[in-house]
Every structure is written in C-alpha cells, then in structure tokens.
Write a protein that holds these residues in place. Structure first.
Motif, PDB file in Angstrom:
ATOM      1  N   GLY A  44      -4.700  10.040  11.863  1.00  0.00           N
ATOM      2  CA  GLY A  44      -3.319   9.777  10.877  1.00  0.00           C
ATOM      3  C   GLY A  44      -3.379   8.153  10.634  1.00  0.00           C
ATOM      4  N   THR A  45      -1.965   7.761  10.088  1.00  0.00           N
ATOM      5  CA  THR A  45      -2.046   6.432   9.977  1.00  0.00           C
ATOM      6  C   THR A  45      -1.785   5.619  11.488  1.00  0.00           C
ATOM      7  N   SER A  46      -2.381   4.365  11.433  1.00  0.00           N
ATOM      8  CA  SER A  46      -2.544   3.929  12.497  1.00  0.00           C
ATOM      9  C   SER A  46      -2.842   2.309  12.550  1.00  0.00           C
ATOM     10  N   GLY A  47      -2.156   1.418  13.071  1.00  0.00           N
ATOM     11  CA  GLY A  47      -2.461  -0.119  12.936  1.00  0.00           C
ATOM     12  C   GLY A  47      -3.575  -0.169  14.230  1.00  0.00           C
ATOM     13  N   GLU A  48      -4.696  -0.532  13.934  1.00  0.00           N
ATOM     14  CA  GLU A  48      -5.830  -0.709  14.726  1.00  0.00           C
ATOM     15  C   GLU A  48      -5.906  -2.188  15.721  1.00  0.00           C
ATOM     16  N   ARG A  49      -4.997  -2.927  15.077  1.00  0.00           N
ATOM     17  CA  ARG A  49      -4.846  -4.080  16.195  1.00  0.00           C
ATOM     18  C   ARG A  49      -3.750  -3.984  17.139  1.00  0.00           C
ATOM     19  N   GLY A  50      -3.321  -2.820  17.419  1.00  0.00           N
ATOM     20  CA  GLY A  50      -2.314  -2.815  18.322  1.00  0.00           C
ATOM     21  C   GLY A  50      -0.962  -3.125  17.854  1.00  0.00           C
ATOM     22  N   GLU A  51      -0.729  -3.213  16.526  1.00  0.00           N
ATOM     23  CA  GLU A  51       0.542  -3.565  15.787  1.00  0.00           C
ATOM     24  C   GLU A  51       1.078  -2.304  15.391  1.00  0.00           C
ATOM     25  N   VAL A  52       2.104  -2.403  14.626  1.00  0.00           N
ATOM     26  CA  VAL A  52       3.002  -1.168  14.210  1.00  0.00           C
ATOM     27  C   VAL A  52       1.935  -0.699  12.947  1.00  0.00           C
ATOM     28  N   ALA A  53       1.832   0.542  12.802  1.00  0.00           N
ATOM     29  CA  ALA A  53       1.228   1.446  11.783  1.00  0.00           C
ATOM     30  C   ALA A  53       1.717   0.793  10.571  1.00  0.00           C
ATOM     31  N   ARG A  54       0.784   0.841   9.471  1.00  0.00           N
ATOM     32  CA  ARG A  54       0.797   0.208   8.263  1.00  0.00           C
ATOM     33  C   ARG A  54       0.338   1.293   6.955  1.00  0.00           C
ATOM     34  N   VAL A  55       1.297   1.421   5.986  1.00  0.00           N
ATOM     35  CA  VAL A  55       0.779   2.153   4.858  1.00  0.00           C
ATOM     36  C   VAL A  55       0.939   1.552   3.711  1.00  0.00           C
ATOM     37  N   LEU A  56       0.025   1.411   2.697  1.00  0.00           N
ATOM     38  CA  LEU A  56       0.303   0.771   1.523  1.00  0.00           C
ATOM     39  C   LEU A  56       0.561   1.755   0.421  1.00  0.00           C
ATOM     40  N   LEU A  57       1.633   1.820  -0.281  1.00  0.00           N
ATOM     41  CA  LEU A  57       1.875   3.030  -1.120  1.00  0.00           C
ATOM     42  C   LEU A  57       1.313   2.784  -2.675  1.00  0.00           C
ATOM     43  N   ASP A  58       0.609   3.699  -3.035  1.00  0.00           N
ATOM     44  CA  ASP A  58      -0.182   3.376  -4.497  1.00  0.00           C
ATOM     45  C   ASP A  58       1.082   3.760  -5.455  1.00  0.00           C
ATOM     46  N   SER A  59       0.789   3.530  -6.963  1.00  0.00           N
ATOM     47  CA  SER A  59       1.697   3.637  -7.916  1.00  0.00           C
ATOM     48  C   SER A  59       1.967   5.204  -7.996  1.00  0.00           C
ATOM     49  N   THR A  60       1.102   6.266  -7.769  1.00  0.00           N
ATOM     50  CA  THR A  60       1.522   7.762  -7.842  1.00  0.00           C
ATOM     51  C   THR A  60       2.584   7.926  -6.761  1.00  0.00           C
ATOM     52  N   VAL A  61       2.481   7.613  -5.516  1.00  0.00           N
ATOM     53  CA  VAL A  61       3.293   7.796  -4.468  1.00  0.00           C
ATOM     54  C   VAL A  61       4.729   7.065  -4.816  1.00  0.00           C
ATOM     55  N   LEU A  62       4.802   5.766  -5.385  1.00  0.00           N
ATOM     56  CA  LEU A  62       5.980   4.916  -5.802  1.00  0.00           C
ATOM     57  C   LEU A  62       6.653   5.709  -7.173  1.00  0.00           C
ATOM     58  N   ILE A  63       5.946   6.170  -8.171  1.00  0.00           N
ATOM     59  CA  ILE A  63       6.587   6.929  -9.215  1.00  0.00           C
ATOM     60  C   ILE A  63       7.566   8.064  -8.576  1.00  0.00           C
TER      61      ILE A  63
ATOM     62  N   CYS B  62       1.584  -3.394  -3.272  1.00  0.00           N
ATOM     63  CA  CYS B  62       0.750  -4.290  -3.828  1.00  0.00           C
ATOM     64  C   CYS B  62       1.414  -4.632  -5.032  1.00  0.00           C
ATOM     65  N   ALA B  63       1.168  -5.914  -5.500  1.00  0.00           N
ATOM     66  CA  ALA B  63       1.638  -6.339  -7.028  1.00  0.00           C
ATOM     67  C   ALA B  63       1.141  -5.578  -8.160  1.00  0.00           C
ATOM     68  N   ILE B  64      -0.081  -5.154  -7.974  1.00  0.00           N
ATOM     69  CA  ILE B  64      -0.915  -4.260  -9.045  1.00  0.00           C
ATOM     70  C   ILE B  64      -0.048  -2.993  -9.322  1.00  0.00           C
ATOM     71  N   SER B  65       0.472  -2.316  -8.041  1.00  0.00           N
ATOM     72  CA  SER B  65       1.217  -1.162  -8.138  1.00  0.00           C
ATOM     73  C   SER B  65       2.522  -1.347  -8.752  1.00  0.00           C
ATOM     74  N   VAL B  66       3.156  -2.446  -8.319  1.00  0.00           N
ATOM     75  CA  VAL B  66       4.480  -2.890  -8.872  1.00  0.00           C
ATOM     76  C   VAL B  66       4.214  -2.873 -10.344  1.00  0.00           C
ATOM     77  N   GLU B  67       3.268  -3.537 -10.932  1.00  0.00           N
ATOM     78  CA  GLU B  67       3.039  -3.585 -12.384  1.00  0.00           C
ATOM     79  C   GLU B  67       2.948  -2.415 -12.951  1.00  0.00           C
ATOM     80  N   GLU B  68       2.263  -1.779 -12.642  1.00  0.00           N
ATOM     81  CA  GLU B  68       1.896  -0.244 -13.183  1.00  0.00           C
ATOM     82  C   GLU B  68       3.229   0.351 -13.068  1.00  0.00           C
ATOM     83  N   VAL B  69       4.056   0.662 -12.089  1.00  0.00           N
ATOM     84  CA  VAL B  69       5.137   1.262 -12.144  1.00  0.00           C
ATOM     85  C   VAL B  69       6.097   0.726 -13.063  1.00  0.00           C
ATOM     86  N   TRP B  70       6.151  -0.791 -13.219  1.00  0.00           N
ATOM     87  CA  TRP B  70       7.294  -1.463 -13.976  1.00  0.00           C
ATOM     88  C   TRP B  70       6.887  -1.118 -15.400  1.00  0.00           C
TER      89      TRP B  70
END
Length: 174
Positions: A37-56, A81-89
């Motif tokens: 599953g989703t997990s931060g490997e540095r012992g930090e909070v887990a992170r997920v970057l949302l692609d434009s398909t998910v954002l839309i 990511c700024a790329i996904s923001v642009e794709e959605v926008w």
C-alpha cells in the motif's frame, strides 16, 4: 531491493486501500495487488501524488472525490504536480475554476526542478532504446512523485512503467 547500478527499486503496483463510494476498484487484467500500500519509506507520513485522471474524477464528484477527501483522515499526505494542474486547468469549463482552485490549494505542490527533469529525460531515453514511447507529460509527473517519495495515484497505470515508482490504480468514472 536495488538495481545493478545501486538505485533503490520500489514495488511496482498497488491498489488504493481507500474504497470508492461505488465499491472497490477493479484491477485491470495482468496487475496484482501489493501487500504494502501507500507508505513513506523515510519514516514520515505516507504521500500520494494525484495524477490528472484522479483530479478530474474528483472535480466531477465521482468516486475519487471521496478517496481524496479520505486521504488526510488516513494519515496520507496528498500532493500534486504542476503538469497535472495544467492538464486539468486547460480542460475546465466556465464556472469550474473556483472548485479547481480549492482542490489544488488543498494539495501540496511537488517541486519540478533540474533533478526531476534529468530523471524524466533519462526515463524517456532509456525506454525509447527499448522501443517504448513514454508521454512527455507523464515523465515529469512520475519524477515529481519519486522526488517527494510519494506513490502515484492514476487510472492510467500503463503510462508509468518506471521501476522506481510505486503506482496506485484508482478506478475513475461514474
């Protein structure tokens, strides 16, 4: 696990552990769930970057909207990511800008700099040598996710074959 050049490899595919309102996503043929599953490997909070398909999907009020809303409650930090923001926008309809701004303002921006550009360009070059064409926009998105040690949530898992990237399949559509 590491590659021959010493690069740390991460598990390839995982299914999001956050159920959608219409049920659990169906995994495309040929993909197996990961136990990690989703997990931060540095012992930090887990992170997920949302692609434009998910954002839309989230902006349209479909299942991803509930999944995105549930991330912080589960201790997962959502990134964009700024790329996904642009794709959605570029595809927004009149009147959709305010909800899009609210969504983007609720996400952490992943940096895109020289390191991410080099990583993205290296992937495109290496995959091209193997006869695989990667989309120019997808490589910086993947590089941004790797750069912040995040998995990538997308409906288009086949667009992200990079070995360093953990990809979460998020079903989209109504």
């Amino acid at each position: 696990m590491t590659s021959a050049d010493g690069t740390r490899l991460r598990p390839r595919w995982v299914i999001s552990q956050i159920p959608a309102t219409t049920g659990m996503p169906t995994l495309p043929s040929g993909y197996a769930p990961s136990a990690e599953g989703t997990s931060g490997e540095r012992g930090e909070v887990a992170r997920v970057l949302l692609d434009s398909t998910v954002l839309i999907d989230a902006l349209r009020g479909r299942p991803a909207a509930d999944q995105v809303a549930a991330l912080r409650r589960r201790g997962v930090e959502p990134w964009v990511c700024a790329i996904s923001v642009e794709e959605v926008w570029r595809g927004l309809l009149p009147g959709d800008e305010a909800p899009a701004r609210r969504l983007f303002n609720s996400l952490r921006p992943a940096p895109l700099g020289v390191v991410e550009g080099v990583r993205a360009g290296t992937w495109r070059r290496e995959f091209a040598r193997q006869g695989v064409t990667l989309h120019q926009a997808d490589c910086p998105v993947a590089a941004a996710a790797v750069g912040v040690d995040a998995s990538l949530a997308t409906a288009n898992v086949d667009d992200f074959p990079m070995p360093e990237l953990v990809v979460e399949y998020w079903s989209t559509g109504a």
